[in-house]
Enzyme design. Structure first.
Site, PDB file in Angstrom:
ATOM      1  N   GLY A 188      73.042  53.035  53.622  1.00 45.40           N
ATOM      2  CA  GLY A 188      74.469  53.373  53.578  1.00 45.40           C
ATOM      3  C   GLY A 188      75.038  53.685  54.946  1.00 45.40           C
ATOM      4  O   GLY A 188      74.308  53.817  55.937  1.00 45.40           O
ATOM      5  N   GLY A 231      76.217  50.902  64.446  1.00 41.01           N
ATOM      6  CA  GLY A 231      77.099  50.811  65.611  1.00 41.01           C
ATOM      7  C   GLY A 231      78.114  51.951  65.611  1.00 41.01           C
ATOM      8  O   GLY A 231      78.442  52.515  66.661  1.00 41.01           O
ATOM      9  N   ASP A 232      78.613  52.301  64.435  1.00 39.14           N
ATOM     10  CA  ASP A 232      79.580  53.405  64.332  1.00 39.14           C
ATOM     11  C   ASP A 232      78.908  54.733  64.660  1.00 39.14           C
ATOM     12  O   ASP A 232      79.510  55.601  65.303  1.00 39.14           O
ATOM     13  CB  ASP A 232      80.166  53.469  62.918  1.00 39.14           C
ATOM     14  CG  ASP A 232      80.888  52.189  62.541  1.00 39.14           C
ATOM     15  OD1 ASP A 232      81.444  51.532  63.445  1.00 39.14           O
ATOM     16  OD2 ASP A 232      80.878  51.833  61.349  1.00 39.14           O
ATOM     17  N   ARG A 249      67.814  54.742  57.103  1.00 42.42           N
ATOM     18  CA  ARG A 249      68.352  55.234  55.832  1.00 42.42           C
ATOM     19  C   ARG A 249      69.377  54.238  55.295  1.00 42.42           C
ATOM     20  O   ARG A 249      69.935  53.450  56.059  1.00 42.42           O
ATOM     21  CB  ARG A 249      69.052  56.572  56.065  1.00 42.42           C
ATOM     22  CG  ARG A 249      68.170  57.623  56.687  1.00 42.42           C
ATOM     23  CD  ARG A 249      69.047  58.752  57.160  1.00 42.42           C
ATOM     24  NE  ARG A 249      68.256  59.842  57.664  1.00 42.42           N
ATOM     25  CZ  ARG A 249      68.751  60.904  58.267  1.00 42.42           C
ATOM     26  NH1 ARG A 249      70.055  61.017  58.430  1.00 42.42           N
ATOM     27  NH2 ARG A 249      67.964  61.853  58.689  1.00 42.42           N
ATOM     28  N   ASP A 289      82.675  51.992  50.409  1.00 44.36           N
ATOM     29  CA  ASP A 289      81.722  50.883  50.570  1.00 44.36           C
ATOM     30  C   ASP A 289      81.007  50.615  49.252  1.00 44.36           C
ATOM     31  O   ASP A 289      80.328  51.505  48.712  1.00 44.36           O
ATOM     32  CB  ASP A 289      80.674  51.230  51.636  1.00 44.36           C
ATOM     33  CG  ASP A 289      81.229  51.175  53.058  1.00 44.36           C
ATOM     34  OD1 ASP A 289      82.412  50.810  53.229  1.00 44.36           O
ATOM     35  OD2 ASP A 289      80.460  51.495  53.984  1.00 44.36           O
ATOM     36  N   SER A 293      73.878  57.780  55.996  1.00 44.16           N
ATOM     37  CA  SER A 293      72.750  57.575  56.920  1.00 44.16           C
ATOM     38  C   SER A 293      72.915  58.312  58.247  1.00 44.16           C
ATOM     39  O   SER A 293      71.992  58.350  59.061  1.00 44.16           O
ATOM     40  CB  SER A 293      72.588  56.080  57.209  1.00 44.16           C
ATOM     41  OG  SER A 293      73.652  55.626  58.041  1.00 44.16           O
TER      42      SER A 293
END
Ligand code: RIB
Length: 311
Positions: free
Chosen positions: A293, A250-251, A291, A12, A297
């Protein structure tokens, strides 16, 4: 007890901006960073940090980002079943604005070559208690994995993101379908032609649950609706936190939910079991949005328990 995640891993590239640019607009980033991400990788990490024994089936490039993602996943306690392929490791370009909202463009790279399953991967799925899937890798392997899980009575959790039409063969294998509101409306309207009253989320969750699986409709800061076919929907309220960056929230929810289901000795997917798992997952996601990222996070089990003890 064990969980298998099949899915994507990305590097990312995250740019923090005052606001996400409109078409034709250029904005300057206040801060830029590269972190581990990808929906599959985020969900595998969330499940592992939530206490599950996780195997992650993934395609990576033979490059430095691939080596780095593999090393970080291994350090998180994940057993990798990785294939190194000719395409470069996946990359996501992410802009995050001052309200913590994001816009993401993914160059799938190696992820798009995860098209079939080998014997070892199929065996790992059959031996697992829970299989977690998303739609950032080719549907052919997602369907093969769901079929292998179904034949072995492995619980199948599908996060239908990014949204696309779900073939009947896949839906028939899914035990728990996790979608956000946008994905749910898209599925209902475009794929299954279900009529729902505009704005009524309970109605939407109930309508989708008629497709077969239990449905968890995530509502961001407002929590989630859990719906088991034939029962009234239950609301799991959100936690009261201030969001800094919602990337990967969500992940985190999906991975933590899978870990919670994996811990259940009696994995009957009744409303009570799913509500308990969704409460745990909602807390994990609430910590992650505070947090920056995706992977950086994601909270540990200790952090989730601590949040519960003080809130
Ligand atoms: O869901 C967040 C993820 O979407 C990011 O980590 C990015 O890699 C994209 O896959």
């Amino acid at each position: 007890m064990s969980t298998v995640v099949l899915g994507s891993a990305n590097r990312d590239l995250v740019y923090r901006v005052e606001r996400i640019p409109s078409p034709g607009e250029t904005v300057l980033a206040g801060h830029a960073t590269a972190v581990a991400g990808g929906k599959g990788n985020n969900q595998a990490t969330a499940a592992a940090r939530s206490g599950a024994k996780v195997t992650f089936i993934v395609a990576l490039g033979t490059d430095e980002p691939g080596d780095r993602l593999a090393a970080e996943a291994t350090a998180a306690g994940i057993t990798l079943q990785e294939r190194r392929v000719t395409e470069p490791t996946g990359t996501a370009i992410i802009t995050v604005d001052d309200n913590g909202e994001n816009a993401i463009v993914v160059d799938s790279g190696a992820n798009r070559l995860l098209e079939t399953l080998n014997v070892k991967e199929t065996a790992a799925i059959a031996a697992a208690d829970v299989l977690v899937l998303q739609l950032e890798t080719p549907l052919s392997a997602v369907i093969a994995a769901a079929n292998a899980a179904n034949a072995a009575s492995t619980t199948v959790v599908l996060n239908a993101s990014p949204i696309q039409p779900l073939p009947a063969e896949l839906l028939a294998c899914v035990d728990v379908l996790i979608v956000n509101e946008h994905e749910a409306r898209h599925l209902a309207a475009h794929t299954h032609r279900i009529q729902t009253q505009h704005g009524d989320e309970n109605d939407l969750a109930s309508a989708l649950s008629k497709l077969g699986p239990a449905v968890i409709l995530t509502l961001g800061p407002r929590g989630a609706i859990v719906c088991v076919p034939g029962e009234p929907p239950a609301l799991v309220p959100g936690r009261n936190v201030t969001a800094l960056d919602t990337t990967g929230a969500g992940d985190t929810f999906c991975g933590a939910l899978a870990a919670a289901l994996d811990q259940e000795t009696n994995r009957a997917l009744d409303l009570g079991t799913l509500v308990r798992a969704a409460e745990f997952a909602t807390t994990a996601a609430a910590i992650s949005v505070q947090r920056h990222g995706a992977v950086p996070s994601i909270p540990t089990l200790e952090e989730i328990r601590h949040f519960h003890s003080v809130n």
